[in-house]
Motif scaffolding. Structure first.
Motif, PDB file in Angstrom:
ATOM      1  N   MET A   1      -7.018  -1.744  20.564  1.00  9.46           N
ATOM      2  CA  MET A   1      -6.188  -3.084  21.055  1.00  9.46           C
ATOM      3  C   MET A   1      -4.658  -3.188  20.778  1.00  9.46           C
ATOM      4  O   MET A   1      -4.799  -3.553  19.509  1.00  9.46           O
ATOM      5  N   LYS A   2      -3.901  -2.948  21.639  1.00  4.62           N
ATOM      6  CA  LYS A   2      -2.355  -2.833  21.384  1.00  4.62           C
ATOM      7  C   LYS A   2      -1.943  -4.272  20.552  1.00  4.62           C
ATOM      8  O   LYS A   2      -1.273  -4.239  19.652  1.00  4.62           O
ATOM      9  N   ALA A   3      -2.529  -5.237  21.114  1.00  7.51           N
ATOM     10  CA  ALA A   3      -2.309  -6.615  20.515  1.00  7.51           C
ATOM     11  C   ALA A   3      -2.656  -6.829  19.161  1.00  7.51           C
ATOM     12  O   ALA A   3      -1.781  -7.428  18.493  1.00  7.51           O
ATOM     13  N   MET A   4      -3.579  -6.165  18.754  1.00  9.26           N
ATOM     14  CA  MET A   4      -4.017  -6.197  17.455  1.00  9.26           C
ATOM     15  C   MET A   4      -3.026  -5.577  16.419  1.00  9.26           C
ATOM     16  O   MET A   4      -2.628  -5.717  15.244  1.00  9.26           O
ATOM     17  N   GLU A   5      -2.597  -4.157  16.692  1.00  3.89           N
ATOM     18  CA  GLU A   5      -1.667  -3.446  16.143  1.00  3.89           C
ATOM     19  C   GLU A   5      -0.392  -4.099  16.321  1.00  3.89           C
ATOM     20  O   GLU A   5       0.222  -4.191  15.079  1.00  3.89           O
ATOM     21  N   GLU A   6       0.056  -4.811  17.245  1.00  6.43           N
ATOM     22  CA  GLU A   6       1.305  -5.344  17.279  1.00  6.43           C
ATOM     23  C   GLU A   6       1.444  -6.663  16.091  1.00  6.43           C
ATOM     24  O   GLU A   6       2.499  -6.885  15.577  1.00  6.43           O
ATOM     25  N   LYS A   7       0.116  -7.294  16.248  1.00  2.00           N
ATOM     26  CA  LYS A   7      -0.104  -8.599  15.515  1.00  2.00           C
ATOM     27  C   LYS A   7       0.081  -8.023  13.920  1.00  2.00           C
ATOM     28  O   LYS A   7       0.643  -8.652  13.098  1.00  2.00           O
ATOM     29  N   ILE A   8      -0.532  -6.931  13.641  1.00  2.00           N
ATOM     30  CA  ILE A   8      -0.478  -6.533  12.303  1.00  2.00           C
ATOM     31  C   ILE A   8       1.001  -6.040  11.745  1.00  2.00           C
ATOM     32  O   ILE A   8       1.278  -6.485  10.795  1.00  2.00           O
ATOM     33  N   LEU A   9       1.473  -5.440  12.588  1.00  2.52           N
ATOM     34  CA  LEU A   9       3.174  -4.983  12.312  1.00  2.52           C
ATOM     35  C   LEU A   9       3.780  -6.106  12.150  1.00  2.52           C
ATOM     36  O   LEU A   9       4.711  -6.495  11.251  1.00  2.52           O
ATOM     37  N   ALA A  10       3.519  -7.154  13.048  1.00  2.00           N
ATOM     38  CA  ALA A  10       4.561  -8.404  12.748  1.00  2.00           C
ATOM     39  C   ALA A  10       4.014  -9.190  11.614  1.00  2.00           C
ATOM     40  O   ALA A  10       5.109  -9.862  11.218  1.00  2.00           O
ATOM     41  N   ASP A  11       2.926  -9.696  11.300  1.00  7.66           N
ATOM     42  CA  ASP A  11       2.430 -10.588  10.651  1.00  7.66           C
ATOM     43  C   ASP A  11       1.636  -9.912   9.107  1.00  7.66           C
ATOM     44  O   ASP A  11       1.563 -10.581   8.243  1.00  7.66           O
ATOM     45  N   GLY A  12       1.488  -8.531   9.093  1.00  6.49           N
ATOM     46  CA  GLY A  12       0.579  -8.044   7.923  1.00  6.49           C
ATOM     47  C   GLY A  12       1.717  -7.504   6.664  1.00  6.49           C
ATOM     48  O   GLY A  12       2.814  -7.389   7.294  1.00  6.49           O
ATOM     49  N   ILE A  13       1.024  -7.605   5.750  1.00  6.90           N
ATOM     50  CA  ILE A  13       1.966  -7.337   4.498  1.00  6.90           C
ATOM     51  C   ILE A  13       1.288  -6.321   3.710  1.00  6.90           C
ATOM     52  O   ILE A  13       0.097  -6.583   3.299  1.00  6.90           O
ATOM     53  N   VAL A  14       1.663  -5.367   3.431  1.00 12.78           N
ATOM     54  CA  VAL A  14       1.186  -4.194   2.512  1.00 12.78           C
ATOM     55  C   VAL A  14       1.415  -4.713   0.987  1.00 12.78           C
ATOM     56  O   VAL A  14       2.571  -4.696   0.764  1.00 12.78           O
ATOM     57  N   LEU A  15       0.181  -4.869   0.553  1.00 10.42           N
ATOM     58  CA  LEU A  15       0.339  -5.014  -1.081  1.00 10.42           C
ATOM     59  C   LEU A  15      -0.356  -3.734  -1.745  1.00 10.42           C
ATOM     60  O   LEU A  15      -0.980  -2.814  -1.235  1.00 10.42           O
TER      61      LEU A  15
END
Lengths: 191, 191
Positions: free
Chosen positions: B1-15
């Protein structure tokens, strides 16, 4: 909400120790069409209040809070019961005593999810002594956010938490208020 | 789901420690309009499969599972992580090791909520080693219910749990599969 009282009478089971088991529709198995309607009813009750966020505490309030937030078209914030590796240190916290489990736990929510501009509706499945709601209210106070009101699917009126909050001027909307439960399984609602 | 990948890139943070923080939309603050769409996408993926129940494990998979169940028009079953006074002794159980918390816990679901006629979709927010899903599969086996497939909002492909399940012939649909995360914060998805 008449439909909630009818649902409790149809599917609820009274267990020893003033426990009302409603796992069949509210918090173990979720009756999705019914809970969707409950969410819409809560949105109707708080229409025009300018609510910006629905907040609940994990875990059994989450399905109802999700339905309420969806019906209101706002986001949901979930207070965590245990700090985890994924949780920032930058949190609002409150110690909450659980009547069901007989112990206290530390509840936390990341500061980034509560702003002082937020107008928040607190949602939980049960309201008994009101400890979970009071813990969340402390977090709203710490954030400077506004408490609009509290919602419970089922309030145990005889435990006094709801009336205690109402006496403080807080709007509390419970979809059913159980006034008493008897060992023969009968349930009396507040009229 | 492209929208999920875009959401992760926009709002996700790698710790550090291969942790992907997506609390802003998936499991601490729920982006309700987005997650409603995710629920509909999952319902579309499994259309015609005759699913009768959506099952998840508390707590962070509940919002997604609620959305999926709502989009499918079926009920949701929530596996509990800790036995409580409200839970009957008549349960299916599984011991599950949590990668996030570094310990094992006993998961239970009341037998009355799983029938052998059920066709079940398992839903969780994250799929890493797959331990939670495997625990729920054991419960379905014990109940004689049918596993239709598994859904995760985000799969950590590099931890192998999803591919392990696929190798067993199980249908696993992850809305985004993270192949790698770097210390500089960059995320690579499986194409």
């Amino acid at each position: 909400m008449k439909a909630m009282e009818e649902k409790i009478l149809a599917d609820g089971i009274v267990l020893p120790g003033n426990i009302l088991k409603v796992g069949g529709f509210l918090n173990q198995q979720i009756d999705i069409p019914f809970m969707t309607e409950v969410g819409k009813e809560v949105a109707r009750l708080f229409e025009g209040e300018g609510i910006t966020k629905v907040m609940t505490i994990e875990a059994s309030g989450i399905p109802l809070a999700t339905m309420v937030a969806q019906a209101m078209g706002v986001n949901e914030v979930i207070v965590k019961k245990h700090a985890s590796a994924n949780l920032s240190k930058d949190v609002y916290s409150a110690e909450i005593y659980s009547y069901t489990h007989g112990n206290s736990y530390m509840a936390v929510v990341a500061k980034e999810y509560l702003q002082k501009e937020d107008k928040v509706l607190l949602v939980d499945d049960f309201l008994a002594c009101g400890n979970a709601l009071k813990g969340m209210m402390k977090m709203l106070d710490d954030a400077g956010a506004e408490l609009v009101g509290c919602v419970a699917a089922i309030e145990k009126g005889f435990q006094g938490g709801g009336d205690d909050l109402r006496a403080q001027g807080i709007r509390v909307e419970s979809l059913a208020i159980v006034e008493s439960m008897d060992d023969d399984g009968s349930i009396t609602f507040r009229s």
